[in-house]
Motif scaffolding. Structure first.
Motif, short mmCIF file in Angstrom:
data_model
loop_
_atom_site.label_atom_id
_atom_site.label_comp_id
_atom_site.label_asym_id
_atom_site.label_seq_id
_atom_site.Cartn_x
_atom_site.Cartn_y
_atom_site.Cartn_z
N LYS A 1 -20.12 4.40 -9.19
CA LYS A 1 -20.41 5.69 -8.42
C LYS A 1 -21.07 6.60 -8.13
N ILE A 2 -22.02 6.73 -9.56
CA ILE A 2 -23.52 7.25 -9.04
C ILE A 2 -24.81 7.32 -9.15
N GLU A 3 -24.35 5.65 -9.12
CA GLU A 3 -26.11 5.21 -8.73
C GLU A 3 -26.52 6.03 -7.86
N HIS A 4 -28.55 5.80 -8.00
CA HIS A 4 -29.50 6.02 -6.88
C HIS A 4 -29.09 5.40 -5.04
N PHE A 5 -29.44 5.93 -4.33
CA PHE A 5 -28.73 5.52 -2.96
C PHE A 5 -30.17 4.22 -2.67
N SER A 6 -31.09 3.75 -3.47
CA SER A 6 -32.07 2.33 -3.65
C SER A 6 -30.69 1.88 -4.13
N VAL A 7 -29.47 1.82 -5.33
CA VAL A 7 -28.59 0.80 -5.74
C VAL A 7 -27.43 0.96 -4.56
N GLU B 1 -17.20 -0.01 -7.21
CA GLU B 1 -17.92 0.26 -7.87
C GLU B 1 -16.93 1.36 -9.55
N ILE B 2 -17.48 1.33 -10.29
CA ILE B 2 -16.76 1.56 -11.28
C ILE B 2 -16.79 3.74 -11.35
N PRO B 3 -15.74 4.09 -12.03
CA PRO B 3 -16.24 5.39 -11.27
C PRO B 3 -16.54 5.96 -12.65
N VAL B 4 -16.73 7.44 -12.98
CA VAL B 4 -17.27 8.34 -13.99
C VAL B 4 -16.12 9.22 -14.37
N ASP B 5 -16.30 9.69 -15.77
CA ASP B 5 -15.27 10.99 -16.20
C ASP B 5 -15.97 12.62 -15.47
N LYS B 6 -15.70 13.12 -15.77
CA LYS B 6 -15.46 14.90 -15.19
C LYS B 6 -17.41 14.96 -15.71
N TYR B 7 -17.94 13.73 -16.61
CA TYR B 7 -19.03 14.35 -17.27
C TYR B 7 -20.23 13.71 -16.59
N GLY B 8 -19.64 12.22 -16.30
CA GLY B 8 -20.24 11.70 -15.65
C GLY B 8 -20.52 10.55 -16.16
N SER B 9 -20.16 9.87 -17.25
CA SER B 9 -19.52 8.99 -17.87
C SER B 9 -19.19 7.55 -17.77
N LYS C 1 -24.67 15.59 3.90
CA LYS C 1 -23.23 15.17 3.31
C LYS C 1 -23.13 15.36 1.68
N SER C 2 -22.08 16.08 0.76
CA SER C 2 -22.75 17.11 -0.51
C SER C 2 -23.14 15.74 -1.46
N SER C 3 -23.44 15.74 -2.54
CA SER C 3 -23.73 14.88 -3.30
C SER C 3 -22.48 14.46 -4.26
N HIS C 4 -22.41 12.54 -3.81
CA HIS C 4 -21.87 11.72 -3.97
C HIS C 4 -21.29 11.62 -6.00
N VAL C 5 -22.49 12.02 -6.74
CA VAL C 5 -22.64 12.21 -7.99
C VAL C 5 -21.56 13.45 -8.78
N LEU C 6 -21.58 14.61 -7.75
CA LEU C 6 -20.66 15.25 -8.41
C LEU C 6 -18.89 15.24 -7.47
N ASN C 7 -19.28 14.67 -6.71
CA ASN C 7 -18.05 13.48 -6.02
C ASN C 7 -17.18 13.23 -6.68
N ALA C 8 -18.37 12.31 -7.58
CA ALA C 8 -17.90 11.31 -8.50
C ALA C 8 -17.45 11.44 -9.38
N ILE C 9 -17.82 13.00 -10.23
CA ILE C 9 -17.49 13.89 -11.71
C ILE C 9 -16.00 14.55 -11.34
N GLY C 10 -15.53 14.89 -9.64
CA GLY C 10 -14.40 15.64 -9.31
C GLY C 10 -14.88 17.37 -8.89
N VAL C 11 -15.96 17.41 -9.00
CA VAL C 11 -16.60 18.97 -8.13
C VAL C 11 -15.89 18.87 -6.67
N ASP C 12 -15.85 20.19 -6.60
CA ASP C 12 -14.60 20.02 -5.12
C ASP C 12 -15.91 19.60 -3.89
N PRO C 13 -16.18 19.28 -2.81
CA PRO C 13 -16.88 19.29 -1.75
C PRO C 13 -17.87 20.39 -1.49
#
Lengths: 398, 148
Positions: free
Chosen positions: A97-103, A119-127, A332-344
């Protein structure tokens, strides 16, 4: 005013050695490497040399290195090239879920053509949990593409383990986007066990306009640009000889200086982290606390918005980036921050720092001194902050 | 930073009328934290005129500059005049905004109108109105903005 570049993921200054290596190929040795006559000799030599230098950095054979036009092109080549070459075997692709937009946008395009993407989710650290990749593998999975290190939060993935799982449990190819990591941490393709890897020399003091693509011998992809036999027929078009020559030198320097770069960057990264977290409250560091790149920091500053923070810091000569909606150009706010659970809403206060060789501890000290007044000024202006403060006052009075 | 006009930069760096008014006669608040912009405008009304006005804004450079500009445009003006100030008027007074900022960051006049509405509602015993959430943008809107 002194300009402090804390946005090296956007641009790094080329090294003088890189510029020197490029110089002859603009005017003196302007020939086409494919020419049989004498004009082609020096450019062809330069291409071969750069390929060797890049291969050395990646631990690959030189005929496994393809020069593209950018890191984004390398990612597209890996994904679309594999998809088009292997669609008879299956149409399933796995990414995180935290790939670059070119992916992410490359697979989005493939979905329109009938491919399926997990799309594989990541944990709160982005792993990425390698077991999640294993569980997502199917008989028809043809490709797994997971970034080596996040270009936003710096978290480094266990690509070695993921590659092993992919190859043991499926016939899928394994690609990693190392556009952010290459040049700063080890990116040995054998050690990582990948079939394909993308890297971006302009991120490590090379020129813009060229990307690296590692393609393991025997890996089948379809070119995105058809034409002549350049780049082993994998990428047609007259080669960008000056940029490729420069990229080669950037690779050689990276190989030589990898340890020294980390040794230089880590104390600066550490200083900023403790300085920012120590001088401001309600500020958080995103990404993995240890398994992260030495040159990246990502903070969330609550109750304020990233672009206004960026603009004030710009006034102080400090160049940073943000993952807020307003700075994204697509609102749109960062999809990476969104994926690690940061509130939009909190992601609006994102502050992204990427360090490089021109940064010093003095720069870090200046930044740590200048940031709190900027944050306080914007918080004093923020209705969200006002609300929180009022609620707190009330709870204290009760 | 070439994306903003000099006037926008001036109002961003030296925002006019920042703050809140205790016991305001009208408060207009709108926005959406998910989109990254919330504007809150406080007004004090005397003889149907805006006697005092202050703002607080959570948002980007354009959001702060438009908020500051709208307070400057309507201070001392009648409520009727204030109601005629549109988002476009505010953007023009700032020598324009980048196209991408015209939608979500250019809501200061709307916030002002809400403050006037809130003042009228309170007078009629129907206020205060509270925050108005603006909708999040959808994908098609992004495409349009990108090509604008």
């Amino acid at each position: 005013m002194k300009i402090i570049n804390f946005d090296h993921f956007a641009a790094t200054k080329m090294r003088p050695e890189v510029k020197d290596a490029m110089e002859p190929f603009f005017m003196q040795e302007y020939g086409n490497p494919q020419s049989i006559h004498t004009l082609g000799d020096e450019p062809r030599e330069a291409l071969n040399k750069a390929r060797l230098q890049a291969a050395e950095l990646l631990g690959a054979a030189s005929n496994e290195v393809i020069f593209t036009g950018s890191g984004s092109e390398s990612n597209n080549l890996a994904i679309k090239g594999t998809a088009f070459a292997r669609m008879d075997k299956g149409k399933h692709i796995i990414v995180s879920k935290i790939e670059h937009f070119s992916v992410l946008n490359a697979v989005k395009a493939l979905v329109k053509l009938g491919f399926e993407v997990s799309e594989i989710p990541v944990d709160k650290y982005g792993s990425v949990d390698p077991q999640d990749v294993k569980n997502a593998l199917r008989k028809d999975t043809i490709l797994v593409s997971i970034t080596h290190a996040s270009n936003e939060i710096g978290t480094i993935q266990d690509i070695k383990e993921i590659s092993k799982i992919v190859h043991e449990n499926s016939g899928a190819y394994m690609h990693t986007d190392a556009n952010t990591s290459c040049g700063f941490i080890e990116t040995d393709v054998k050690e990582l066990g990948v079939d394909m890897l993308s890297a971006a020399p302009h991120r490590f003091y090379g020129p813009k306009g060229t990307g690296l693509f590692y393609l393991k011998k025997g890996t089948r992809i379809m070119p995105l640009i058809d034409g002549g036999i350049q780049e082993f027929g994998r990428r047609a078009g007259t080669e960008n000889v000056p940029a490729i020559a420069g990229a080669g030198v950037a690779c050689e320097l990276a190989k030589k200086e990898l340890k020294a770069r980390t040794a230089h960057l880590l104390p600066i990264q550490k200083y900023i982290t403790s300085g920012v977290l120590g001088s401001l409250y309600e500020v958080y560091l995103n990404g993995h606390p240890e398994k992260r790149l030495p040159n990246n920091l990502n903070f969330v500053v609550k109750y304020i918005e990233g672009e206004s923070m960026l603009m004030w810091l710009n006034n102080k000569g400090i160049m940073v980036a943000s993952g807020s909606a307003c700075t994204s150009k697509i609102l749109k706010s960062s999809h990476v921050l969104n994926a690690i659970g940061v509130d939009p809403a909190l992601a609006q206060g994102s502050l992204l720092i990427s360090l490089g060789e021109d940064n010093s501890l003095q720069d870090a000290a200046y930044f740590v001194k200048e940031l709190p007044p900027v944050v306080n000024k914007l918080r004093q202006m923020s209705p969200l902050y006002e609300e929180v403060m009022k609620n707190r006052m009330q709870s204290v009075q009760v | 930073m070439p994306v903003y006009s000099e006037k926008v930069m001036d109002h961003f760096q030296n925002p006019r009328n920042v703050g809140e008014i205790e016991n305001a006669d009208g408060v207009g608040e709108l926005g959406n934290p998910t989109c990254g912009d919330i504007m809150k405008i406080y007004i004090k009304v005397k003889d149907d005129k805006i006697d005092d006005i202050k703002f607080k804004t959570f948002g980007c450079g354009a959001a702060i500059a438009t908020s500051s500009m709208v307070t400057e445009l309507v201070k001392g003006k009648t409520l009727e005049e204030a109601e005629r100030v549109s988002n476009e008027v505010v953007a023009e007074a700032l020598d324009g905004l980048p196209p991408v900022k015209m939608h979500c960051s250019n809501l200061a006049a709307d916030a002002l109108h809400l403050a006037v509405e809130d003042y009228k509602a309170r007078k009629a015993g129907k206020g205060p109105l509270g925050r108005v959430e603006t909708p999040e943008h959808d994908e098609s809107e992004h495409d349009l903005l990108e090509h604008a």
